[in-house]
Motif scaffolding. Sequence first.
Motif, mmCIF file in Angstrom:
data_model
loop_
_atom_site.group_PDB
_atom_site.id
_atom_site.type_symbol
_atom_site.label_atom_id
_atom_site.label_comp_id
_atom_site.label_asym_id
_atom_site.label_seq_id
_atom_site.Cartn_x
_atom_site.Cartn_y
_atom_site.Cartn_z
ATOM 1 N N TYR A 110 0.814 -1.062 0.036
ATOM 2 C CA TYR A 110 -0.100 -0.164 0.014
ATOM 3 C C TYR A 110 0.894 1.335 -0.137
ATOM 4 N N GLU A 111 1.812 1.187 0.912
ATOM 5 C CA GLU A 111 2.739 2.433 0.861
ATOM 6 C C GLU A 111 3.686 2.738 -0.495
ATOM 7 N N GLU A 112 3.999 1.708 -1.044
ATOM 8 C CA GLU A 112 4.832 1.642 -2.278
ATOM 9 C C GLU A 112 3.942 2.403 -3.363
ATOM 10 N N ILE A 113 2.680 1.791 -3.562
ATOM 11 C CA ILE A 113 1.823 2.311 -4.464
ATOM 12 C C ILE A 113 1.525 3.889 -4.119
ATOM 13 N N ILE A 146 -6.020 -5.026 1.882
ATOM 14 C CA ILE A 146 -4.617 -5.101 1.702
ATOM 15 C C ILE A 146 -3.532 -6.015 2.384
ATOM 16 N N ARG A 147 -4.412 -7.043 2.980
ATOM 17 C CA ARG A 147 -3.503 -8.186 3.615
ATOM 18 C C ARG A 147 -2.720 -7.550 4.721
ATOM 19 N N GLU A 148 -3.212 -6.971 5.368
ATOM 20 C CA GLU A 148 -2.573 -6.729 6.797
ATOM 21 C C GLU A 148 -2.492 -7.688 7.652
ATOM 22 N N ALA A 178 4.336 6.155 -5.259
ATOM 23 C CA ALA A 178 4.387 6.126 -6.493
ATOM 24 C C ALA A 178 3.555 6.995 -7.205
ATOM 25 N N GLY A 179 2.605 7.605 -6.466
ATOM 26 C CA GLY A 179 1.827 8.535 -7.032
ATOM 27 C C GLY A 179 0.213 7.631 -7.159
ATOM 28 N N GLY A 180 -0.004 6.698 -6.859
ATOM 29 C CA GLY A 180 -1.035 5.995 -6.689
ATOM 30 C C GLY A 180 -1.857 6.146 -5.578
ATOM 31 N N GLY A 181 -2.776 5.229 -5.188
ATOM 32 C CA GLY A 181 -3.438 5.400 -3.952
ATOM 33 C C GLY A 181 -4.383 6.689 -3.898
ATOM 34 N N ILE A 182 -4.422 7.436 -2.726
ATOM 35 C CA ILE A 182 -5.331 8.229 -2.608
ATOM 36 C C ILE A 182 -5.238 9.299 -3.813
ATOM 37 N N VAL A 183 -4.104 9.752 -4.237
ATOM 38 C CA VAL A 183 -3.867 10.713 -5.163
ATOM 39 C C VAL A 183 -4.332 10.472 -6.271
ATOM 40 N N SER A 184 -4.483 9.119 -6.865
ATOM 41 C CA SER A 184 -5.136 8.719 -8.113
ATOM 42 C C SER A 184 -6.635 8.938 -8.189
ATOM 43 N N SER A 185 -7.298 8.771 -6.864
ATOM 44 C CA SER A 185 -8.503 8.962 -6.858
ATOM 45 C C SER A 185 -8.973 10.538 -6.874
#
Length: 408
Positions: free
Chosen positions: A99-102, A299-301, A105-112
């Motif tokens: 989750y942190e890597e994504i 996220i398989r925590e 890299a500009g993914g995650g919340i920013v992509s939404s």
Amino acid sequence: MVSAAEKDTVRVWRNARLATLNESLPGLGIVEDGAIAVRDGRIAFVGPEADLPAEFSAAETVDCEGRWITPGLIDCHTHLVHAGDRAHEFELRLAGASYEEIARAGGGIVSSVKALRAASEDDLVRQTLPRLDALIAEGVTTVELKSGYGLDTENELKSLRAARRIAEQRDVTVRTTFLGAHALPPEMNGDKAAYIDKVIGEMLPAIAAEGLADAVDGFCEGIAFSPGEMAKVFDAAKRFGLPVKLHADQLSNLNGAALAASYGALSADHLEYTDDAGAAAMAQAGTVAVILPGAFYFIRETKKPPVELFRKHGVKMAVATDSNPGTSPLTSLLLTMNMAATLFGMTVTECIAGTTREAARALGLVDEVGTLEAGKWADFVLWDIGRPAELVYRMGFNPMFARIRSGH
């Protein structure tokens, strides 16, 4: 909540088994051979049918044929208002990305954020309604909708206006939450301090001026905002008379639970890394722990929220979907209850209370909804089940028979 034409209407639901969730009764507050009388959209009587006052003898009657009735379900933590999806990130996670890597890299919340900014207010309403309809179909009568994918004044306002419109288009109570401190938008070039200043000095005043938010939230985490930054947001929220809540201790222990408690927060949510001191602080403050098994699962925590600590200290626990496009694309509160039981060891009573009474408490609404008690809104659900445990036990099965909101 009740139209003029419906005023003075009296109805009685009889021949029912009631899980009242009344805290003065043990467990689920069960009443066998029960009845509920409703006047003007509010509960006028709830209890054994044999005790039904004579004044209701001429009322319109609904025979529940022995079905169970619970309070209407409440989803107290959602990000339903968003555009598009993040299925591609799901594929990346399956391939081993964290989750942190994504996110870095500009993914995650920013992509939404990019998707929401490109969407119109009408687009947001149109895309959100099917997700909300899925919850309503399982007996949800109250839902929280967060912003947090706009991350500038124009788009945070757009999100919250869409949320208010959704409340007008569906028979459901909506509580809106301003989540401006969700992530750092790319245009801020890493300057968190300047962005928090915008949240406090520009976004929050504009939102408060339109009355668009019922609470203020934030994401306190290494990949988001520090406790000090969140404290500034909470100080500003208090100046506008808005209650606060916090995404806390999800990926690490930054003492977010204790921070939330120090501000008398309605809730602290996620909480996988909360320690004994944090749980004790929440108990003392009356801050509800909102358990979110969907994100843990998706996220398989591996670090579970400290349910035993919360029990030890007497922290109230709610359960919610955390419905969002990136880490919990979940629109079933019934499945969420099963996850809370199966993954975290929560009991049937804790799961049902967590999606009714304690979810109402987490929204500051426990005086109005969340239990079957005289004076509260008549929001309840009839279920085709043999015992309440079925609501938690089954997966992918919806036993709802009827959903009643404000007595209709």
